[in-house]
Design an enzyme around this catalytic site. Sequence first.
Site, PDB file in Angstrom:
ATOM      1  N   ARG A 188       6.780   0.698   8.373  1.00  0.00           N
ATOM      2  CA  ARG A 188       6.846   1.622   8.666  1.00  0.00           C
ATOM      3  C   ARG A 188       7.331   1.888  10.577  1.00  0.00           C
ATOM      4  NH1 ARG A 188       1.008   4.003   8.242  1.00  0.00           N
ATOM      5  NH2 ARG A 188       1.107   5.034   6.213  1.00  0.00           N
ATOM      6  N   CYS A 242       3.163  -3.251   4.162  1.00  0.00           N
ATOM      7  CA  CYS A 242       1.405  -1.994   4.521  1.00  0.00           C
ATOM      8  C   CYS A 242       2.800  -1.336   6.346  1.00  0.00           C
ATOM      9  CB  CYS A 242       0.492  -2.833   4.758  1.00  0.00           C
ATOM     10  SG  CYS A 242       0.142  -3.770   6.372  1.00  0.00           S
ATOM     11  N   GLY A 243       1.706  -0.549   5.964  1.00  0.00           N
ATOM     12  CA  GLY A 243       2.815   0.579   7.979  1.00  0.00           C
ATOM     13  C   GLY A 243       3.459  -0.040   7.962  1.00  0.00           C
ATOM     14  N   GLY A 269      -2.024  -5.714   8.419  1.00  0.00           N
ATOM     15  CA  GLY A 269      -3.492  -5.764   8.242  1.00  0.00           C
ATOM     16  C   GLY A 269      -3.133  -6.281   6.068  1.00  0.00           C
ATOM     17  N   ASP A 306       0.593  -1.129  -0.015  1.00  0.00           N
ATOM     18  CA  ASP A 306       0.021   0.047  -0.343  1.00  0.00           C
ATOM     19  C   ASP A 306       0.827   1.456  -0.183  1.00  0.00           C
ATOM     20  OD1 ASP A 306       0.683   0.645   2.789  1.00  0.00           O
ATOM     21  OD2 ASP A 306      -0.888   0.133   2.892  1.00  0.00           O
ATOM     22  N   HIS A 307       0.424   2.890   0.569  1.00  0.00           N
ATOM     23  CA  HIS A 307       1.072   3.332   0.323  1.00  0.00           C
ATOM     24  C   HIS A 307       2.296   4.132   1.167  1.00  0.00           C
ATOM     25  CE1 HIS A 307      -2.614   4.194   2.451  1.00  0.00           C
ATOM     26  NE2 HIS A 307      -1.475   4.785   3.518  1.00  0.00           N
ATOM     27  N   HIS A 322      10.468 -22.734  10.660  1.00  0.00           N
ATOM     28  CA  HIS A 322       9.136 -23.425  10.898  1.00  0.00           C
ATOM     29  C   HIS A 322       7.894 -23.738  10.785  1.00  0.00           C
ATOM     30  CE1 HIS A 322      12.280 -23.434  14.746  1.00  0.00           C
ATOM     31  NE2 HIS A 322      12.575 -23.746  13.774  1.00  0.00           N
ATOM     32  N   ASN A 323       7.656 -22.581   9.610  1.00  0.00           N
ATOM     33  CA  ASN A 323       6.094 -22.294   9.777  1.00  0.00           C
ATOM     34  C   ASN A 323       6.423 -22.486   8.168  1.00  0.00           C
ATOM     35  OD1 ASN A 323       6.917 -19.794  11.524  1.00  0.00           O
ATOM     36  ND2 ASN A 323       5.671 -21.178  12.491  1.00  0.00           N
ATOM     37  N   GLY A 348       2.730  -3.789   8.542  1.00  0.00           N
ATOM     38  CA  GLY A 348       2.151  -5.269   7.979  1.00  0.00           C
ATOM     39  C   GLY A 348       1.130  -5.969   8.298  1.00  0.00           C
TER      40      GLY A 348
HETATM   41  C1  RB5 Z   1      -2.756   2.765   6.331  1.00  0.00           C
HETATM   42  O1  RB5 Z   1      -2.342   3.484   6.911  1.00  0.00           O
HETATM   43  C2  RB5 Z   1      -2.004   2.016   7.275  1.00  0.00           C
HETATM   44  O2  RB5 Z   1      -3.493   1.830   7.754  1.00  0.00           O
HETATM   45  C3  RB5 Z   1      -1.817  -0.033   6.801  1.00  0.00           C
HETATM   46  O3  RB5 Z   1      -0.541   1.373   5.458  1.00  0.00           O
HETATM   47  C4  RB5 Z   1      -1.676  -0.950   7.682  1.00  0.00           C
HETATM   48  O4  RB5 Z   1      -0.784  -0.276   8.415  1.00  0.00           O
HETATM   49  C5  RB5 Z   1      -2.412  -1.384   8.230  1.00  0.00           C
HETATM   50  O5  RB5 Z   1      -2.631  -2.143   8.320  1.00  0.00           O
END
Ligand code: RB5
Length: 134
Positions: A109, A65-66, A70, A8-9, A98-99, A68
């Site tokens: 992030r 993602c931010g 979601g 994602d972004h 292991h997995n 990881g």
């Molecule tokens: C996006 O703002 C954020 O919610 C997404 O990257 C992620 O962290 C979700 O799990």
Amino acid sequence: MNIAIGADHGGVDLKHAIVARLQGAGHKVQDFGTNSEDSVDYPDFGHPVANDVEQGKTDFGIVICGSGNGIAMTVNKHAGVRAGLCWTKEIAELARQHNDANVISIPARYTSIPQAVAMVDTFLTTAFEGGRHA
Ligand code: RB5
């Protein structure tokens, strides 16, 4: 290897660095985006990666993602997808040993490009141990 990747972004810069690294190492990369920092919904970029893994079109998947979380939850809804959220090289190694994880989920992030690249390198080169883990 064939490798599918989606972010994602929050993970655009990291994805670009990983794609460059993988292509430089001779891997074939299917990049499902996103490619800008405009806000998007992470499932739109996780499901295509999971579809490729599920259909055997790729050896491994990488999702970012931010946090990881979601995008890991998204891809783990698919049959045959085993995504592990990884934040150190050692966790990435264990996710394979292991997995038998076939997708690595990276929290953009909460890591750095060098650390994430090291995790991916380890993930792609570590074998499943089988045995009691099978
Ligand atoms: C996006 O703002 C954020 O919610 C997404 O990257 C992620 O962290 C979700 O799990």
